[in-house]
Structure formats: C-alpha cells, structure tokens
Scaffold this active site. Structure first.
Site, PDB file in Angstrom:
ATOM      1  CE1 TYR A 175      -0.797 -10.939   4.992  1.00  0.00           C
ATOM      2  CE2 TYR A 175       0.820 -11.853   6.355  1.00  0.00           C
ATOM      3  CZ  TYR A 175      -0.282 -11.165   6.060  1.00  0.00           C
ATOM      4  OH  TYR A 175      -0.700 -10.431   7.397  1.00  0.00           O
ATOM      5  CB  VAL A 205       1.244  -4.253  13.435  1.00  0.00           C
ATOM      6  CG1 VAL A 205      -0.054  -5.019  13.858  1.00  0.00           C
ATOM      7  CG2 VAL A 205       1.870  -5.259  12.384  1.00  0.00           C
TER       8      VAL A 205
HETATM    9  N1  GLN Z   1       2.432  -8.691   8.955  1.00  0.00           N
HETATM   10  C1  GLN Z   1       1.512  -8.565  10.219  1.00  0.00           C
HETATM   11  C2  GLN Z   1       1.169  -9.935  10.324  1.00  0.00           C
HETATM   12  O1  GLN Z   1       0.748 -10.437   9.570  1.00  0.00           O
HETATM   13  C3  GLN Z   1       0.569  -7.652   9.717  1.00  0.00           C
HETATM   14  C4  GLN Z   1      -0.447  -7.402  10.555  1.00  0.00           C
HETATM   15  C5  GLN Z   1      -1.209  -6.098  10.633  1.00  0.00           C
HETATM   16  O2  GLN Z   1      -0.524  -5.080  10.083  1.00  0.00           O
HETATM   17  N2  GLN Z   1      -2.238  -6.184  11.299  1.00  0.00           N
HETATM   18  O3  GLN Z   1       0.915 -10.474  11.377  1.00  0.00           O
END
Ligand code: GLN
Length: 307
Positions: free
Chosen positions: A191, A261
């Site tokens: 992930y 994000v």
């Molecule tokens: N890698 C980020 C997380 O898991 C992804 C979150 C997002 O882009 N909203 O917190």
C-alpha cells in the site's frame, strides 16, 4: 484540441497567482518537502492528444489516486466477490477514519478510503508475495501512462512506512475481523509503495483514459476492464473519490474524480477525456484546493458533466 490547449492555458494563468494556497500534507514528512507553488494541468482526449499547462510534466506523488488503479486490478482478479469485502457507500468521514469499522465489522465503506484501499491491496497479494504484487501495480500504471515515466519514490514510501501508524491501526483492526488475510506488513508495504508512485499530470491523465472509454485504453486499444466495471469505478469515484468532500466536488465539478494528498486529482469526462491537475496545497478534506478550482473552471467552460 487547439481550443482545448488555449482553455487549459487560460485556466492555468487565471489560477497560477493563487498557487501555494492550502496546506501541503505534512503528516508524511517526505511530502512536506514538495514546493507548494507547483501547479500543472493536463487533459488527454480519446485520440491521445494532450493539452497541458504549467508543471504538467513534472512527476509528483500520486498517493490515493493509486486506489483507482488497484481497484481496477482487484476487480479483474476477484470480480464481484470483492464487493463482499468492501462496500460502495460514501463514508462522509475523513480518508483515514477508523470510526465506522467497528460497527460495520471490518468491512470498509468503500474502496477509495484508506481502510477500503487496504482491503483491495490485500486481494492483490493473494497467491503471491509483496514484491510481485508491488511490481504488478507499477507495471500496470506504466502500461497506461502513455510513455510518461512512472517510478516508485523510495523516500516517500519509507517516510510513510515510518509514520503510518494510522494505516497500521486500520489494517490491524480490519485483520481482527478476518477481512485482511495476508500478513499486515506485506499489505502495508505494498500500500505504501502504490501511494509512493510518482508520475506527471500527463501520465496520470493518460492512465485514466480507459475509464473515459468504457474500459478500453483508446491509445493502445487494450481492454483494461469490462465496460460495466469501468462505469462502476466512475460511480464510486463520483460518490467517494474525495472522502467527506465528495458531495462538494460532484456539485462543483460534476465529473468522477479521485484525489490524493500529494495534491493530484484525476477526473474523468466520459467519452471525451481524462484530466489530471496537480497543486500540492490541500483544503480541509486533504484534497487539492487549486486542483478542484481548476476542474470546476474546466468543467464549466467545456460543459463536460455526467449530469
Ligand atoms: N498514503 C496516504 C495515506 O495513506 C494516502 C492518503 C491520501 O492520498 N488521501 O495516508
């Protein structure tokens, strides 16, 4: 496309003075180092023609936009059975929320919040190890990105692995209900790797084209997913792609979209084009502030809408 190019350039010029507004995600230390003034827009139509402006060819961390591609891969591997392990209702909660999971017995509301994406990634690990699953994700995106570079940003992946306490909690909690089956560390590692993939607006817009074209990549002619699957992914993007800001995005833009994000948003204009905007400054829901504004202007001026 000449018209579209001038429209994209016009929208970029109108919003560029506001680049830097919003807050760069700083809960992932490596992301906090990104220049907040970066701003790119790319539109790729079904003939593969590109209209682009600003930093449209600068790679950035795609973060949760990756959830669209892992969902595509999981649907291909598991088919409709996937929907017994993850729902398709908007959560109305932040992207990393844990609150609904206890009452709903470890079945996340949808595949585009972190909890749901972790379950999706778990299915990609079935029958193989984390290296193979991670490589499959990179190769899938590479195959879709129209020749734009797609790389894993190791610094971002390490940074998330060191600070991803919330994601580790989600994964462990889901596992306690039996809805994650592979080793937690493998699921989290894959992930974090998918979130740490980096490509440009042009690459990501190319990669989303199959969703605008009934599941077939119009540039390569390859079928990525059946038409019903592509429609359903668009439906989930429309209702859940921006977490608790999904309704606002649908209201303002009227196109299926997925935010990350890193400040990227991928939007789909069915039968027309895929669009990617990037501006790292985020609004309160952790979605790109300028990115949503740019898409709002683009949708209004092209009259592209699913409604
Ligand atoms: N890698 C980020 C997380 O898991 C992804 C979150 C997002 O882009 N909203 O917190």
């Amino acid at each position: 496309m000449a018209d579209l190019q001038s429209l994209v350039a016009e929208i970029h010029a109108e919003l560029a003075p506001r680049a830097g507004e919003g807050r760069v995600a700083d809960y992932i230390p490596a992301l906090a180092r990104v220049d907040p003034k970066r701003f790119g827009i790319a539109v790729v139509d079904l003939d593969g023609r590109v209209a682009a402006a600003g930093d449209a060819r600068v790679p950035f961390s795609i973060q949760s936009v990756s959830k669209v591609f892992t969902l595509t891969m999981a649907l291909k591997r598991s088919g409709a059975e996937l929907w017994t392990r993850v729902g398709r209702e908007p959560s109305g909660s932040p992207f990393n929320s844990i609150v609904q999971l206890e009452a709903e017995k470890g079945v996340p509301r949808n595949p585009l919040i972190n909890a749901g994406a972790l379950v999706v990634t778990d299915t990609l690990l079935d029958g193989r190890g984390p290296r193979a699953a991670a490589a499959d994700i990179v190769e899938t995106l590479r195959g879709l990105a129209g020749g734009e570079p797609v790389e894993t940003d190791g610094e971002v992946a390490d940074s998330e692995a060191r600070t991803g306490f919330r994601n580790a909690s989600l994964a462990n909690f889901i596992r306690s209900f039996g809805n994650i089956r592979n080793p937690i560390d493998d699921v989290l590692g894959v992930y974090f790797g998918q979130c740490a993939l980096a490509t440009s607006c042009v690459g990501l817009a190319h990669a989303g084209l199959y969703l605008a074209n009934g599941g077939v990549d119009p540039v390569t002619g390859r079928r990525i997913l059946d038409a019903a699957g592509a429609r359903r992914i668009c439906a989930v993007m429309m209702t859940c792609g921006h977490y608790d800001a999904s309704g606002d995005f649908a209201f303002r833009v009227g196109l299926p979209g997925k935010s990350g994000v890193g400040g990227g948003i991928l939007a789909v204009a069915p039968k027309r084009a895929a669009i990617c905007v990037w501006s790292p400054g985020l609004g309160p829901a952790g979605t790109s502030l300028l990115g949503a504004l740019a898409l709002e202007k683009l949708a209004a001026r092209t009259a592209w809408s699913v409604f």
